[in-house]
Every structure is written in structure tokens, then in C-alpha cells.
Motif scaffolding. Structure first.
Motif, short mmCIF file in Angstrom:
data_model
loop_
_atom_site.label_atom_id
_atom_site.label_comp_id
_atom_site.label_asym_id
_atom_site.label_seq_id
_atom_site.Cartn_x
_atom_site.Cartn_y
_atom_site.Cartn_z
N PRO A 24 13.00 39.51 -77.64
CA PRO A 24 12.70 38.29 -77.14
C PRO A 24 11.98 37.43 -78.01
O PRO A 24 10.82 37.71 -78.86
N VAL A 25 12.28 36.20 -78.39
CA VAL A 25 11.68 35.02 -79.12
C VAL A 25 11.50 33.70 -78.37
O VAL A 25 12.48 33.73 -77.40
N PRO A 26 10.80 33.08 -78.71
CA PRO A 26 10.71 31.65 -77.87
C PRO A 26 12.06 30.93 -78.04
O PRO A 26 12.44 31.03 -79.23
N PHE B 183 3.19 37.49 -78.54
CA PHE B 183 2.59 36.82 -77.44
C PHE B 183 2.82 37.82 -76.26
O PHE B 183 3.75 38.09 -75.83
N GLU B 184 1.57 37.86 -75.44
CA GLU B 184 1.90 38.65 -74.02
C GLU B 184 1.79 37.31 -72.95
O GLU B 184 1.18 36.73 -73.06
N VAL C 272 6.80 38.24 -76.21
CA VAL C 272 7.65 37.40 -77.08
C VAL C 272 7.06 37.59 -78.52
O VAL C 272 5.91 37.57 -78.97
N VAL C 273 8.04 37.92 -79.35
CA VAL C 273 7.87 38.07 -80.90
C VAL C 273 7.46 36.80 -81.41
O VAL C 273 8.18 35.80 -81.20
N ASN C 274 6.33 36.74 -82.13
CA ASN C 274 5.73 35.19 -82.90
C ASN C 274 6.42 35.48 -84.46
O ASN C 274 7.05 34.81 -84.93
N ASP D 217 10.82 33.88 -93.90
CA ASP D 217 11.52 32.68 -93.32
C ASP D 217 11.58 32.89 -91.93
O ASP D 217 12.50 33.68 -91.36
N LYS D 218 11.03 31.84 -91.32
CA LYS D 218 10.64 32.22 -89.66
C LYS D 218 12.07 31.72 -88.93
O LYS D 218 12.26 32.26 -87.89
N LEU D 219 12.66 30.94 -89.47
CA LEU D 219 14.00 30.54 -89.04
C LEU D 219 15.14 31.60 -89.00
O LEU D 219 15.67 32.00 -87.88
N VAL D 220 15.07 32.10 -90.22
CA VAL D 220 16.18 33.37 -90.41
C VAL D 220 15.44 34.40 -89.31
O VAL D 220 16.41 35.07 -88.57
N MET D 221 14.25 34.73 -89.34
CA MET D 221 13.86 35.79 -88.44
C MET D 221 14.16 35.44 -87.13
O MET D 221 14.62 36.55 -86.25
N ARG D 222 13.74 34.27 -86.36
CA ARG D 222 14.05 33.78 -84.96
C ARG D 222 15.73 34.26 -84.69
O ARG D 222 15.85 34.76 -83.80
#
Ligand code: ADP
Length: 407
Positions: A120-122, A260-261, A267-269, A106-111
Motif C-alpha cells: 500500500p502506497v498513496p 500512515f494509519e 499506507v507506506v510513506n 529515491d522516493k519515486l523508485v521506492m513508490r
């Protein structure tokens, strides 16, 4: 326990190419992977005698499968979290466990989790109505990126939104279908990297060199190891970041951290808690492959050495051709093996479909530019892929394959 060998039995849920390559590594460790597959012609089901047919969404099938194994692990992240929790309650050893795996599901839980750890996340927001997206875009700038929080892969489930109109057109439809969504800032990146590490229950960690991943249409097409031009300090920062995530989330097994560099740093994707496409190069290119390392980790064996075996290693994916190819795969492989005697070819036993990952090729060498040119040429040749990015396999007579079709 396998009574013949005295070794514990590893069960892998999912019968794709990752399970197939894990079986290859398992053989050397005296193992024979048990695989839960949905059909006998799946990639891994074709190469292991211990196949159980069943759906990864069916708790009864999972339970029956797990009861014959000492440890349960995965070739994908699609087993429902509540099923994983039920298995743990039953006493099944699930590695990685559900509370870690949730962050790859789950990308939302991860963010939320990474942000709470100060990693670092967007900038991102959950989406429950279209106005959430419009508000986010107006605040953070358009275009922005809409994502399905669960179930996406290879860029399916990622949409670039140019402005409020495209949001109003797409978001209500997705919400109607019940797709859980998040929106995030479009990151101005230089390139995409991956830090692949492994962690054992004992707490041992190991990391391979940080790689650059090259994408085309949301699909990873090439992996360059090590990432060219990444200075040692930044590479160590990326590895430390990935090891920290593994420890904080309690990951067991391989963890791939897609990064992402940017000009300001990393930034972690995305997180994957299993062997990953960005680690295929380790089969021939590192002392221990990601597949063996995953097995070592889930069995709580000491981890293997991760040093590279050459200064430059490139893995390029072989993708299915867009239309029925004029020359057979057999004939193409024949030409390739004649011309590139050092190419390590892996086919996954999959039927060809346009753009589908059906195999990969790895080359090792001294200079990244040379190795990359040859790996790309080899994979494009096997992909019947003059169609990819305008790359012409007939150029470069010094490295090209002599097809006899053109001179
Ligand atoms: P999937 O889980 O389907 O692989 P990802 O979240 O990894 O989806 O996104 C797929 C690709 O889309 C990434 O490799 C990257 O090229 C691009 N992408 C994803 N998120 C962003 C973002 N926030 N900013 C810019 N590009 C992005």
C-alpha cells in the motif's frame, strides 16, 4: 580485521548523531567504529578515534576509507548510487547494498517498487512538467503533495499544493533547479506510525513494537512505544509488512518503515535503511537497541531480542531554541537531572540552532499518558521550548520542573 581484537572493522559513512550512538553500541561489542566524516566537530567524529575526513560524494575518499574496513554501512542515505555500485564491484562489502539502498534514496523508485509488489502506497505520479501535477491534482483532488524524489529530510522537500495556481508557481522553479519530483495524494491519516525491523544477510529478521511518531512542522518530536491503542492484530500486520519489505528489497541492517494509519489500513510513506529517530527509544527501552542491532546485522551476527523493557516508553527530541536562551544549557540540564532522576538524556555534541535536533530524552514507565507527559515536559525544558505548540513547562506542578522562576 582489527589485529588486536580479532574482530572485523565496521566503517560508517557519515558522522552525525546516528553514527555517534552506533559508536556507543560498538564499544560494548568490542568494536571501534570507523567513521567517514566531513569535519572533526561532527557528532560522531567527536567520540571516535577512528575518523577519516572526506566527502561521501567523493569516490576516491570512499574507496580509501572502505579499504580499511571489513564492512561499510551508513548513517545517511546520500552516497551516490553509482559510487556504491563501484565499491561493490571493487569487492567492498556494502550493507545495505546499493540495490536495496536505492529505495531509501529515491522516493519515486521506492513508490514504483512497493506498488509493483502490491504493497500500500498513496496514488502517485512522476513529474516532468507542471501539467503532470495539475492533471494529477484534478484527478485525485487538491490539495496534493509534491515531493523531491531525492535529498529531502525532516520535511524539507515536501510541499502541500492547494490548487493549480500553487503548482504553476512552484513546480517550474523546482524543475529549473533540477529537482527530481513526484506528486502524490494527500493521505487522510489518523496518525503516523513506524515499524522498525532489522534483517541480517543470513535472513534473520527482528522487529520492535510498532511506535507512534508525533510530528511538528515536518519534524518528529515524540515517539510513543508501543503505539497507543493499536490492537495486536494490526501491530502484527505492520510488522509483517516491514519484514516483507526488508526481505523483498534485500535490506541488511535496520529498516524503518514510516506508515500512515488510515481508516482503511496502513499506507507506506517512507523507508530508512539505517538506525532511525523512531528507534532511539530502544537504547534504554528494549532488550537490544537499534544501534547494536544494526551492527549485529551488518556483521551477520545473530540478532538480539527486541522485547520492550517497560509497558510504556517515550522518546522526545530536544530541539535548538529559537533565540539565545536566557538560562544556559548547563543550568537547564542540572535542573532536569535533579527533578527527573529516571530521565535518560542524550546530547549529540551539536551546536544549537533553532529547531535543530540536538538531543533526546527517553522515559520508561507503566502508563503511557504519564510517561508521555513527563517526557514531553523534560524535552521541552531542555529545548528552552515554551515556544513549541503552546506547551507551558510551568503547568502541572506534580510533574513540572521547579525552576524558581515562577510558582
Ligand atoms: P522527509 O523525507 O523529508 O521526512 P516525508 O516524505 O517523510 O519527508 O514527509 C514529511 C511529512 O509530511 C510526513 O511525516 C507527513 O506528516 C507529511 N506527508 C508526507 N507525505 C504525505 C502525504 N502523501 N499525505 C499527507 N501527509 C504527508
Amino acid at each position: 580485521m582489527d589485529t588486536r581484537t580479532g574482530l572485523p572493522i565496521v566503517g560508517m559513512v557519515g558522522g552525525g548523531q546516528l553514527a555517534r550512538m552506533t559508536q556507543q553500541a560498538a564499544i560494548a561489542l568490542g568494536q571501534s567504529l570507523h567513521v567517514l566524516a566531513t569535519s572533526m566537530d561532527e557528532s560522531a567524529a567527536l567520540v571516535t578515534p577512528n575518523v577519516t575526513l572526506g566527502a561521501h560524494t567523493d569516490l576516491d575518499a570512499l574507496t580509501a576509507f572502505a579499504d580499511g574496513c571489513d564492512v561499510l554501512t551508513f548513517d545517511h542515505e546520500h552516497v551516490p548510487t553509482e559510487h556504491l555500485r563501484a565499491l561493490v564491484e571493487r569487492g567492498v562489502v556494502v550493507r545495505p547494498g546499493p540495490e536495496a539502498l536505492l529505495h531509501a534514496q529515491d522516493k519515486l523508485v521506492m513508490r514504483h517498487k512497493l506498488a509493483s509488489l502490491g504493497l500500500p502506497v498513496p496514488p502517485f505520479a512522476a513529474v516532468s512538467e507542471v501539467d503532470d501535477v495539475v492533471k494529477f491534482g484534478d484527478e485525485h483532488g487538491w490539495p496534493c503533495v509534491l515531493k523531491a524524489a531525492r535529498g529531502g529530510y525532516d520535511g524539507r522537500g515536501v510541499w502541500m499544493l492547494n490548487g493549480p495556481e500553487s503548482a504553476r508557481e512552484l513546480v517550474p522553479r523546482l524543475l529549473e533547479w533540477g529537482t527530481p519530483l513526484l506528486v502524490e495524494e494527500r493521505v487522510a491519516m489518523r496518525r503516523e506510525l513506524a515499524a522498525v525491523v532489522a534483517r541480517s544477510p543470513f535472513g534473520q529478521g527482528g522487529c520492535w513494537p510498532v511506535v507512534e511518531t508525533v510530528q511538528s512542522n515536518g519534524i518528529c518530536v515524540e515517539v510513543l512505544a508501543p503505539a497507543p491503542g493499536l490492537d495486536a492484530g494490526r501491530a502484527e500486520d505492520a510488522q509483517a509488512l516491514a519484514l516483507r519489505i526488508a526481505a523483498e528489497l534485500g535490506v541488511v541492517g535496520v529498516l524503518a518503515v514510516e506508515l500512515f494509519e488510515t481508516a482503511a489500513g496502513f499506507v507506506v510513506n517512507e523507508l530508512a535503511m539505517r538506525p532511525h529517530n523512531s528507534g532511539h527509544w530502544t537504547i534504554e527501552g528494549a532488550e537490544t537497541s537499534q544501534f547494536e542491532q544494526h551492527l549485529r546485522a551488518v556483521l551477520d551476527y545473530p540478532l538480539g531480542a527486541t522485547e520492550p523493557r517497560a509497558p510504556a516508553v517515550v522518546m522526545a527530541n530536544v530541539l535548538g531554541a529559537p533565540q539565545p536562551p536566557a538560562m544556559s544549557t548547563d543550568e537547564r540540564l542540572h535542573h532536569l537531572l535533579a527533578r527527573y532522576r529516571d530521565a535518560h538524556v542524550h546530547y549529540y555534541g551539536k551546536q544549537e540552532r533553532p529547531g535543530r535536533k540536538i538531543g533526546h530524552v527517553t522515559l520508561l514507565g507503566l502508563r503511557m499518558a504519564d510517561v508521555r507527559a513527563r517526557a514531553k515536559l523534560a524535552a521541552h525544558w531542555l529545548s528552552h521550548a515554551e515556544w513549541l505548540d503552546g506547551y507551558d513547562i510551568h503547568t502541572g506542578t506534580s510533574t513540572g520542573i521547579n525552576t524558581g522562576e515562577r510558582t
